[in-house]
Design an enzyme around this catalytic site. Structure first.
Site, PDB file in Angstrom:
ATOM      1  N   SER A 137       0.861  -1.185   0.000  1.00 33.06           N
ATOM      2  CA  SER A 137       0.000   0.000   0.000  1.00 33.06           C
ATOM      3  C   SER A 137       0.897   1.234   0.000  1.00 33.06           C
ATOM      4  CB  SER A 137      -0.891   0.004   1.236  1.00 33.06           C
ATOM      5  OG  SER A 137      -0.111   0.346   2.371  1.00 33.06           O
ATOM      6  N   LYS A 138       0.255   2.384  -0.061  1.00 33.01           N
ATOM      7  CA  LYS A 138       1.013   3.644  -0.111  1.00 33.01           C
ATOM      8  C   LYS A 138       1.948   3.816   1.088  1.00 33.01           C
ATOM      9  CE  LYS A 138      -1.110   6.498  -3.456  1.00 33.01           C
ATOM     10  NZ  LYS A 138      -2.528   6.783  -3.545  1.00 33.01           N
ATOM     11  N   ARG A 139       1.615   3.137   2.186  1.00 33.40           N
ATOM     12  CA  ARG A 139       2.493   3.217   3.357  1.00 33.40           C
ATOM     13  C   ARG A 139       3.903   2.726   3.014  1.00 33.40           C
ATOM     14  NH1 ARG A 139       2.133  -0.350   6.908  1.00 33.40           N
ATOM     15  NH2 ARG A 139       0.582  -1.554   5.778  1.00 33.40           N
ATOM     16  N   HIS A 140       3.965   1.785   2.100  1.00 39.48           N
ATOM     17  CA  HIS A 140       5.265   1.220   1.728  1.00 39.48           C
ATOM     18  C   HIS A 140       6.023   2.107   0.751  1.00 39.48           C
ATOM     19  CE1 HIS A 140       2.945  -2.486   2.878  1.00 39.48           C
ATOM     20  NE2 HIS A 140       4.053  -2.686   3.551  1.00 39.48           N
TER      21      HIS A 140
END
Ligand code: GLU
Length: 485
Positions: A253-256
């Site tokens: 996800s964008k967190r990564h």
């Protein structure tokens, strides 16, 4: 045994974003087709009108073309089984949905639409699924209600007992109990098919032999198999692809980091490196340890047997490494053009040597987007300090550097040939004349020109990129500063 020509399809929904997962499906579909002399088809799945985004189809075309995934049939080029955009195929879905009703494998449902009153108690989004309330309506009554203009959807009539099995080329045999299958909607009351129906109709009519998609579709596939059976169609190969996770094992996800093709490009990755990286998201070429493969090479070696069902890890450090390999291997002229596109606006009116800059950067850049910060010391003049000149190993400090720069300044000013050899000789000779090590001269010159302790490239390269006049101006400013301090 299937003897048909291999055909795969990429079937994106036009949502405006090409996620890494979508691109992996496209790549594997392309590679399965190409590795077996088959055809790769592009189909636009635009029946979910709420998800439709203006301009999204262009994103799909552009991304495929940037990645070199050229299709053999599609909305733009046509083909024998068009149209290739689902919203242009509505009569086909209707025809087969009606055939299923006539056969007793589907039924009209008057419950689903908010336009029909008296059905508020039915919520098809609940996890138990649709309660099959319209399944028992007598066909004659149903026809009557349809004739009177009542809105209706069409639902698949699932068998109530028994089980359905299919073999996935990656996950093996999957079996579900039929009683667990919801009577899913095939055609909505607005005449649009659901994905659940359209994918089966289109994959059959477009003669798709291998259906390649994310594993999130694995659990719905028994329902599709029942549709193939009801319609008397050959069940194709299913190739479901593993989940993509970050290095922490959680769904990517964008967190990564960036998760779409466009964002990765903005981050400074090259399409070829992205494609190479994505090829390895769930696939590996047997025993080989080699990891750098061009698309052409992948077309030769890709095999479905190499696809793994374990979650695939998207590692940004690995992508960095791959990007570096592609940058290092890029033909110099192409690289120089890329560097210039980025460096020109940074330098503005200041002259610089783009060839020398590209040469200095090619072995050092990880991502294109790193370049502006890497060359800030060249594109603008950084603040000066005495500490800049301190170098214990070279036995240098600001006073010594001032002495050296003072001594070489007139020589630099008088230098006719501002070239690698010209500068090299000058420093060699000045070192001898001053009885100082060449390294000390280089160190002073580099710090003086760059106003930065660590730079890509040394004193001579920096001087060459900046050119004689900018170099002299910078040294003049440095001498001024050092004299005053
Ligand atoms: N339109 C579906 C999606 O974008 C495609 C799934 C499939 O490949 O069948 O997720």
């Amino acid at each position: 045994m299937m003897t048909r020509k291999v055909k795969t399809r990429f079937a994106p929904s036009p949502t405006g974003i090409m996620h890494i997962g979508n691109l992996r499906s496209a790549l594997y579909e392309y590679l399965i087709a190409r590795s077996r002399g088959g055809a790769f088809i592009l189909r636009i799945e635009d029946t979910d009108r709420e998800r439709y985004v203006e301009g999204a189809i262009e994103v799909i075309f552009r991304t495929l073309s940037q990645c070199g995934l050229h299709h053999d049939e599609g909305p733009d080029i046509g083909g024998p089984n068009g149209p290739y955009t689902q919203s242009e195929r509505l009569p086909l879905y209707k025809k087969y949905a009606e055939q299923l009703i006539a056969q007793g494998d589907a039924y009209p449902c008057f419950c689903t639409s908010g336009t029909v009153s008296g059905n508020e108690d039915v919520d098809e989004t609940e996890s138990f699924g649709y309660n099959r309330r319209c399944r028992g309506i007598d066909p004659g009554t149903a026809r009557e209600r349809i004739r009177s203009g009542e809105a209706y959807a069409i639902r698949q009539k699932m068998p109530l007992d028994g089980k359905t099995s299919f073999t996935d080329d990656v996950y093996g045999v999957i079996t579900v109990m039929n009683k667990e299958l919801e009577d899913q909607i095939l055609l909505k009351s607005d005449g649009y098919p659901t994905y659940n129906f359209a994918n089966v109709v289109d994959d059959h009519l477009m003669e798709i032999t291998h259906i390649v998609r994310g594993s999130e579709y694995l659990s719905s596939t028994p329902k599709y198999c029942l549709l193939y059976e009801s319609l008397g169609w050959e069940i194709p190969h299913f190739v479901h692809l593993p989940l993509i996770v970050g290095e922490d094992g959680k769904k990517l996800s964008k967190r990564h980091g960036s998760t779409s093709f466009d964002d990765l490009i903005k981050d400074g990755y090259l399409p070829k490196a992205i494609v190479n990286m994505i090829a390895f998201l769930g696939w590996a070429p047997g025993d080989e340890t080699e990891e750098i493969f061009s698309l052409g090479e992948l077309e030769q070696i890709f095999r479905i047997e190499g696809i793994n069902k374990a979650p695939a890890v998207f590692s940004y450090p690995k992508l960095n490494w791959m990007n570096e390999q592609y940058i290092r291997a890029m033909p110099f002229d192409t690289w120089k053009k890329r560097v210039q596109e980025i460096a020109d606006p940074c330098f503005g009116d200041r002259p610089y040597d783009p060839g020398k800059l590209a040469e200095v950067l090619q072995p050092r850049v990880t991502k294109l987007s790193d370049i502006p910060a890497m060359i800030r010391f060249l594109t603008g003049r950084l603040p000066l300090s005495r500490e800049l000149f301190y170098n214990k190993r070279a036995k240098l400090d600001a006073d010594k550097a001032a002495y050296i720069l003072e001594a070489i300044f007139p020589r630099l000013q008088a230098l006719d040939e501002w070239s690698e050899t010209g500068l090299d000789h000058l420093l060699e000779e000045a070192g001898q004349a001053l009885d100082l090590k060449k390294g000390q001269l280089m160190g002073s010159l580099r710090a003086g020109l760059a106003a930065q302790q660590v730079t890509p490239g040394g004193a001579i390269e920096t001087a060459l990129i900046l050119g004689q006049s900018e170099s002299l101006e910078r040294l003049d400013r440095v001498l001024d500063f050092l004299r005053k301090e």
